[in-house]
Design an enzyme around this catalytic site. Structure first.
Site, PDB file in Angstrom:
ATOM      1  N   GLU A  46     -83.044   7.981  33.286  1.00 14.88           N
ATOM      2  CA  GLU A  46     -82.802   8.972  31.852  1.00 14.88           C
ATOM      3  C   GLU A  46     -82.371  10.472  31.641  1.00 14.88           C
ATOM      4  O   GLU A  46     -82.695  10.237  32.175  1.00 14.88           O
ATOM      5  CB  GLU A  46     -84.337   8.320  31.274  1.00 14.88           C
ATOM      6  CG  GLU A  46     -84.493   8.537  29.729  1.00 14.88           C
ATOM      7  CD  GLU A  46     -86.392   8.852  29.615  1.00 14.88           C
ATOM      8  OE1 GLU A  46     -86.717   8.854  30.682  1.00 14.88           O
ATOM      9  OE2 GLU A  46     -86.996   8.239  28.820  1.00 14.88           O
ATOM     10  N   ASN A 115     -82.194   8.743  22.475  1.00 13.43           N
ATOM     11  CA  ASN A 115     -81.650   8.473  23.842  1.00 13.43           C
ATOM     12  C   ASN A 115     -81.107   7.360  24.407  1.00 13.43           C
ATOM     13  O   ASN A 115     -81.747   6.761  24.040  1.00 13.43           O
ATOM     14  CB  ASN A 115     -83.776   8.193  24.450  1.00 13.43           C
ATOM     15  CG  ASN A 115     -83.973   8.869  25.978  1.00 13.43           C
ATOM     16  OD1 ASN A 115     -83.031   8.158  26.795  1.00 13.43           O
ATOM     17  ND2 ASN A 115     -84.843   8.436  26.355  1.00 13.43           N
ATOM     18  N   LYS A 132     -82.438   4.269  22.949  1.00 11.58           N
ATOM     19  CA  LYS A 132     -83.861   3.592  24.269  1.00 11.58           C
ATOM     20  C   LYS A 132     -85.155   3.134  22.804  1.00 11.58           C
ATOM     21  O   LYS A 132     -84.758   3.247  20.985  1.00 11.58           O
ATOM     22  CB  LYS A 132     -85.102   4.544  24.168  1.00 11.58           C
ATOM     23  CG  LYS A 132     -86.373   4.615  24.945  1.00 11.58           C
ATOM     24  CD  LYS A 132     -86.755   6.010  25.638  1.00 11.58           C
ATOM     25  CE  LYS A 132     -88.036   5.862  26.434  1.00 11.58           C
ATOM     26  NZ  LYS A 132     -88.035   7.163  26.673  1.00 11.58           N
ATOM     27  N   GLU A 151     -91.594  13.150  22.935  1.00  7.80           N
ATOM     28  CA  GLU A 151     -90.004  12.403  22.242  1.00  7.80           C
ATOM     29  C   GLU A 151     -90.170  11.322  21.340  1.00  7.80           C
ATOM     30  O   GLU A 151     -88.818  11.334  21.023  1.00  7.80           O
ATOM     31  CB  GLU A 151     -90.611  11.089  23.836  1.00  7.80           C
ATOM     32  CG  GLU A 151     -89.670  11.239  25.222  1.00  7.80           C
ATOM     33  CD  GLU A 151     -89.103   9.926  25.970  1.00  7.80           C
ATOM     34  OE1 GLU A 151     -88.946   9.217  25.159  1.00  7.80           O
ATOM     35  OE2 GLU A 151     -90.128   9.358  26.572  1.00  7.80           O
ATOM     36  N   CYS A 177     -87.023   4.008  30.049  1.00  2.53           N
ATOM     37  CA  CYS A 177     -87.898   3.936  30.958  1.00  2.53           C
ATOM     38  C   CYS A 177     -89.532   3.020  29.640  1.00  2.53           C
ATOM     39  O   CYS A 177     -89.899   1.979  30.240  1.00  2.53           O
ATOM     40  CB  CYS A 177     -88.508   6.055  30.240  1.00  2.53           C
ATOM     41  SG  CYS A 177     -90.020   6.510  30.543  1.00  2.53           S
ATOM     42  N   ASN A 202     -88.448   8.219  33.322  1.00  4.74           N
ATOM     43  CA  ASN A 202     -89.088  10.177  34.018  1.00  4.74           C
ATOM     44  C   ASN A 202     -90.960   9.662  33.753  1.00  4.74           C
ATOM     45  O   ASN A 202     -90.708   9.257  31.801  1.00  4.74           O
ATOM     46  CB  ASN A 202     -88.644  11.228  33.074  1.00  4.74           C
ATOM     47  CG  ASN A 202     -86.950  11.570  32.919  1.00  4.74           C
ATOM     48  OD1 ASN A 202     -87.297  12.568  34.052  1.00  4.74           O
ATOM     49  ND2 ASN A 202     -86.318  10.833  32.616  1.00  4.74           N
TER      50      ASN A 202
END
Lengths: 315, 315
Positions: A46, A115, A132, A151, A177, A202
């Site tokens: 990612e 993302n 995402k 995020e 993630c 991450n």
């Protein structure tokens, strides 16, 4: 046997001032190593092109709005893919006949931020994109935190969900993630016959809302991916950007997990490292056609709350 | 702190000709041990009163219909609960102020057959019943098997699903054996705020459709319960009827699992054994209010296939 030789290309830290061209050179080094080891597919993490920038509050806005001098924040997003700086990776992969998935921060032409992961076939054609779905962290600056996890400020949630693709000789899908902690992620793809799920992550070791979970990060990481693989009879490739990046320690522990839930291969360092396994996509049938024969055994009429209710409501 | 001291009361084999009164005496022995250890709740296994009779084809019927001399088959079902033979267990539990869950084969007054668990509070009141949702195995006699797994012949599927109850100072629910392999089981209860899930099981080590899974039975057993606990921030108590029963070896490995997914206590034998842990139901909040704050982070609009589709459909 439908074997696919896969490399999870774990990355160590990327510094805040590290130019993308240097990162791309690292990715190409890993690509070469994978090609030399006979891999047909390389899974990158990612946000693989930059430092994990959601750890900083980079704009001047308060509340949900992003305002002020966005020079640094916007510099982390890609407005096209491939682009000038990533084109050498795309070219070299195509030349070698190796496919790959690559996570990056996407800025759309109308200014939306996602993302995103792109999946590219061995012939260089773009298979698809994944944005995402489950965005973790928080929306506004929380100055009491040692570092941020913004995020939810810097990325919108996907509205497309978990598609799968016929590619690499099988049925493949992607997740990112935090998605890996949610059983719905694997199940929605499992119901589309997925045989391989690529997951970049991450994951800071320090979890501010409950530091008691810090020591369990490694356990939880494997637990959710192993359960998702087993319960859907699919290969799962989890690949980290790990190590200590700008003072924040992140989980490494990249792994290739079989449809049995067993870890077939895993990283032993926290830096740039290839984790390689030969994955027989036909092995998924050992689970999809026995214990997890969904059509025979599932009871969707009993699962209504999963889609009708968002939060938990106690009796 | 809302602590509840719980015993998973694992059972060793029950012989085909073992009278229920002897089994109930074993249950009462375990109950006494649990009470002496300060437990408030004892979780007994699935089908805890008899041998695991789905391993035999006991009727003369072919196809789905059960016909012929049903003397032995019907003898394994309870037509009421409690009844004369189990009343001493109910009485003793009430006298000791210990609650319990108990799995048994239920025959309703209109002749329907369910794989059922009853939950009884410390004061002897019946909290509720759970009927198994995910019935594994097969519907018709398969003579090529060394032993049968005719649960789909001998039991109807529940039409009530996964309810939860306010009991034992928290929110509790039940599931049975194969239910534990399905993430939907935990999630439907998680969406009702469950803090403790009681799961009884009988799991033969030998899995005829894919014997390659035999050696993984122990791994899979813990994997699914640990993932279900963690992903829903709930305690899970898994309790086996284990050991070699009528020539068939079954998994033991009973365990009490914390909301972190960690195994807090587990069985070390394959026989009658108490596995005990002090469970703080408030600890569920460490997960339900952080990483797995469903209301904040779930995306039910992306999960449609989970309820709209039963079997997998590949692209």
């Amino acid at each position: 046997m439908r074997t696919l030789r896969i490399a999870a290309a774990q990355l160590g830290p990327i510094a805040r001032d590290e130019p993308r061209s240097e990162v791309v050179a690292r990715l190409i080094d890993l690509l070469h190593g994978a090609a030399e080891a006979g891999c047909q597919l390389v899974v990158f993490p990612e946000l693989a092109l930059t430092t994990f920038f959601p750890r900083w509050h980079l704009d001047d806005g308060e509340g949900d709005e992003i305002t002020g001098d966005l020079t640094e924040l916007d510099s982390y997003y890609e407005t096209s893919m491939p682009n000038a700086v990533t084109q050498p990776l795309f070219d070299e992969a195509q030349r070698l006949g190796v496919g790959f998935s690559l996570g990056y921060a996407e800025m759309t032409s109308d200014g939306r931020r996602f993302n995103t992961t792109i999946l590219v076939e061995r012939d260089g054609s773009v298979v698809g994109h994944y944005r995402k779905v489950h965005i973790p962290g928080h929306e506004t600056h929380e100055p009491e935190r040692e570092f941020q996890h913004l995020e939810r400020r810097y990325f919108e949630e996907s509205q497309e969900g978990f598609g799968v693709y016929s590619a690499f000789g099988g049925v493949v899908g992607m997740a990112t993630c935090n998605d890996r902690r949610w059983p719905e992620t694997y199940r929605v793809m499992g119901l589309q016959g997925v045989e391989l799920i690529m997951i970049g992550y991450n994951t800071p070791i320090y979890y501010a809302p409950d530091p008691g979970q810090n020591l369990l990060q490694g356990f939880h990481n494997h637990l959710v991916m192993q359960a998702g693989a087993y319960q859907n009879g699919t290969w799962v490739v989890g690949v980290a950007k790990g190590g200590t990046e700008e003072g924040v320690e992140s989980l490494a522990q990249s792994a290739i997990i079989a449809p049995s839930g067993q870890i077939a291969a895993q990283a032993v360092t926290t830096g740039d490292e290839l984790v390689i396994a030969t994955c027989d996509l036909d092995w998924c049938k050992q689970y999809k056609e026995t214990l997890f024969d969904f059509d025979r055994y599932r009871r969707p009429e009993m699962y209504g709350l999963i889609t009708s209710r968002k939060g938990a409501i106690s009796p």
